[in-house]
Design an enzyme around this catalytic site. Structure first.
Site, PDB file in Angstrom:
ATOM      1  N   HIS A 273      10.967  38.010 -63.624  1.00  0.00           N
ATOM      2  CA  HIS A 273       9.811  37.885 -63.970  1.00  0.00           C
ATOM      3  C   HIS A 273       8.868  39.228 -64.185  1.00  0.00           C
ATOM      4  O   HIS A 273       8.073  39.461 -64.967  1.00  0.00           O
ATOM      5  CB  HIS A 273       8.864  36.878 -63.221  1.00  0.00           C
ATOM      6  CG  HIS A 273       8.857  35.577 -63.737  1.00  0.00           C
ATOM      7  ND1 HIS A 273       8.690  34.962 -64.803  1.00  0.00           N
ATOM      8  CD2 HIS A 273       9.639  34.418 -62.861  1.00  0.00           C
ATOM      9  CE1 HIS A 273       9.213  33.764 -64.974  1.00  0.00           C
ATOM     10  NE2 HIS A 273       9.679  33.272 -63.643  1.00  0.00           N
TER      11      HIS A 273
ATOM     12  N   GLN B 197       3.296  35.177 -63.574  1.00  0.00           N
ATOM     13  CA  GLN B 197       3.131  33.773 -63.944  1.00  0.00           C
ATOM     14  C   GLN B 197       1.598  33.250 -63.480  1.00  0.00           C
ATOM     15  O   GLN B 197       1.493  32.323 -64.237  1.00  0.00           O
ATOM     16  CB  GLN B 197       4.141  33.047 -63.050  1.00  0.00           C
ATOM     17  CG  GLN B 197       5.614  33.176 -63.474  1.00  0.00           C
ATOM     18  CD  GLN B 197       6.399  32.379 -62.556  1.00  0.00           C
ATOM     19  OE1 GLN B 197       6.710  32.645 -61.629  1.00  0.00           O
ATOM     20  NE2 GLN B 197       6.815  31.083 -63.165  1.00  0.00           N
TER      21      GLN B 197
ATOM     22  N   GLY C 131       9.953  29.559 -56.145  1.00  0.00           N
ATOM     23  CA  GLY C 131       9.437  30.845 -56.353  1.00  0.00           C
ATOM     24  C   GLY C 131       8.452  30.967 -57.398  1.00  0.00           C
ATOM     25  O   GLY C 131       8.324  30.530 -58.322  1.00  0.00           O
TER      26      GLY C 131
ATOM     27  N   HIS D 194      15.810  35.847 -60.083  1.00  0.00           N
ATOM     28  CA  HIS D 194      14.858  35.146 -61.043  1.00  0.00           C
ATOM     29  C   HIS D 194      13.286  35.540 -60.839  1.00  0.00           C
ATOM     30  O   HIS D 194      13.023  35.821 -61.980  1.00  0.00           O
ATOM     31  CB  HIS D 194      14.937  33.589 -60.892  1.00  0.00           C
ATOM     32  CG  HIS D 194      13.848  32.730 -61.904  1.00  0.00           C
ATOM     33  ND1 HIS D 194      14.364  31.911 -62.682  1.00  0.00           N
ATOM     34  CD2 HIS D 194      12.679  32.547 -61.836  1.00  0.00           C
ATOM     35  CE1 HIS D 194      13.515  31.296 -63.271  1.00  0.00           C
ATOM     36  NE2 HIS D 194      12.114  31.697 -62.732  1.00  0.00           N
ATOM     37  N   GLU D 195      13.002  35.791 -59.911  1.00  0.00           N
ATOM     38  CA  GLU D 195      11.424  36.260 -59.668  1.00  0.00           C
ATOM     39  C   GLU D 195      11.630  37.673 -60.064  1.00  0.00           C
ATOM     40  O   GLU D 195      10.377  38.278 -60.598  1.00  0.00           O
ATOM     41  CB  GLU D 195      10.920  36.164 -58.268  1.00  0.00           C
ATOM     42  CG  GLU D 195      10.933  34.626 -57.813  1.00  0.00           C
ATOM     43  CD  GLU D 195      10.424  33.454 -58.933  1.00  0.00           C
ATOM     44  OE1 GLU D 195       9.424  34.029 -59.753  1.00  0.00           O
ATOM     45  OE2 GLU D 195      10.953  32.279 -59.073  1.00  0.00           O
TER      46      GLU D 195
ATOM     47  N   CYS E  58      12.241  26.934 -64.347  1.00  0.00           N
ATOM     48  CA  CYS E  58      11.067  27.823 -64.257  1.00  0.00           C
ATOM     49  C   CYS E  58       9.747  27.053 -64.153  1.00  0.00           C
ATOM     50  O   CYS E  58       9.791  26.413 -65.185  1.00  0.00           O
ATOM     51  CB  CYS E  58      11.336  29.206 -65.120  1.00  0.00           C
ATOM     52  SG  CYS E  58       9.830  30.188 -65.176  1.00  0.00           S
ATOM     53  N   LEU E  59       8.813  27.506 -63.427  1.00  0.00           N
ATOM     54  CA  LEU E  59       7.453  26.955 -63.284  1.00  0.00           C
ATOM     55  C   LEU E  59       6.872  27.227 -64.737  1.00  0.00           C
ATOM     56  O   LEU E  59       5.827  26.197 -65.186  1.00  0.00           O
ATOM     57  CB  LEU E  59       6.565  27.109 -62.162  1.00  0.00           C
ATOM     58  CG  LEU E  59       7.218  26.581 -60.840  1.00  0.00           C
ATOM     59  CD1 LEU E  59       6.213  27.141 -59.840  1.00  0.00           C
ATOM     60  CD2 LEU E  59       7.130  25.027 -60.739  1.00  0.00           C
TER      61      LEU E  59
HETATM   62 NI    NI Z   1      10.357  31.346 -63.135  1.00  0.00          NI
END
Ligand code: NI
Length: 163
Positions: free
Chosen positions: A133, A48, A43, A129-130, A87-88
């Protein structure tokens, strides 16, 4: 596209609704998916990559890639479960996060088509999760202070090694 990491204030801003879905969003969707695949993630949200508008991409194994624009979570199950996530934008660390098991989401895709999806398990978790963000919320906000301290200490260590 470069992924912003913890400490960048764009990750903490509330993303703005997309007022008119146009060609630029088809491009943005393609870029999000390309970056997501390059990073081997599941995701990735607009903020991000510095695009603080309400759009994210999700691609879970065994499912099709999905783009969500202006999503709203219209139902969440009372039943929750704990599962490891990362998380990226906080690379190298993982932590158990409690989230609802099932959700119902309404959104638009990059071509401006409205859809509603019922998701459970990993897909539901990634969507939540997204969605976080877009609100400027990170998974480390959803764990105990004690866990957060541990996760952040580990993150600093991992980051130190990369330098
Ligand atoms: Ni994330």
């Amino acid at each position: 596209m470069e992924i912003l990491t913890l400490g960048n204030e764009k990750l903490r801003q509330k993303a703005l609704p997309i007022e008119k879905i146009g060609n630029e969003h088809i491009e943005m969707a393609a870029k999000l998916l390309e970056t997501l695949h390059r990073e081997d993630g599941i995701g990735l949200a607009g903020p991000q990559v510095g695009f603080t508008q309400r759009i994210f991409a999700v691609h879970v194994d065994g499912d099709i890639p999905r783009i969500f624009i202006n999503p709203s979570i219209i139902e969440t199950s009372e039943e929750t479960y704990k599962y490891e996530g990362g998380c990226l934008s906080i690379p190298g660390v993982n932590c158990n996060v409690v989230r609802p098991k099932k959700i119902k989401v309404k959104a638009w895709d990059e071509k401006g088509r409205a859809f509603t999806i019922e998701a459970s398990g990993l897909l539901a978790r990634v969507i939540l999760h997204e969605y976080d963000h877009l609100e400027g919320t990170l998974f480390i906000d959803r764990i105990s202070e004690e866990m957060r301290t541990r996760v952040l200490e580990k993150y600093e260590k991992v980051r130190g090694k990369k330098k």
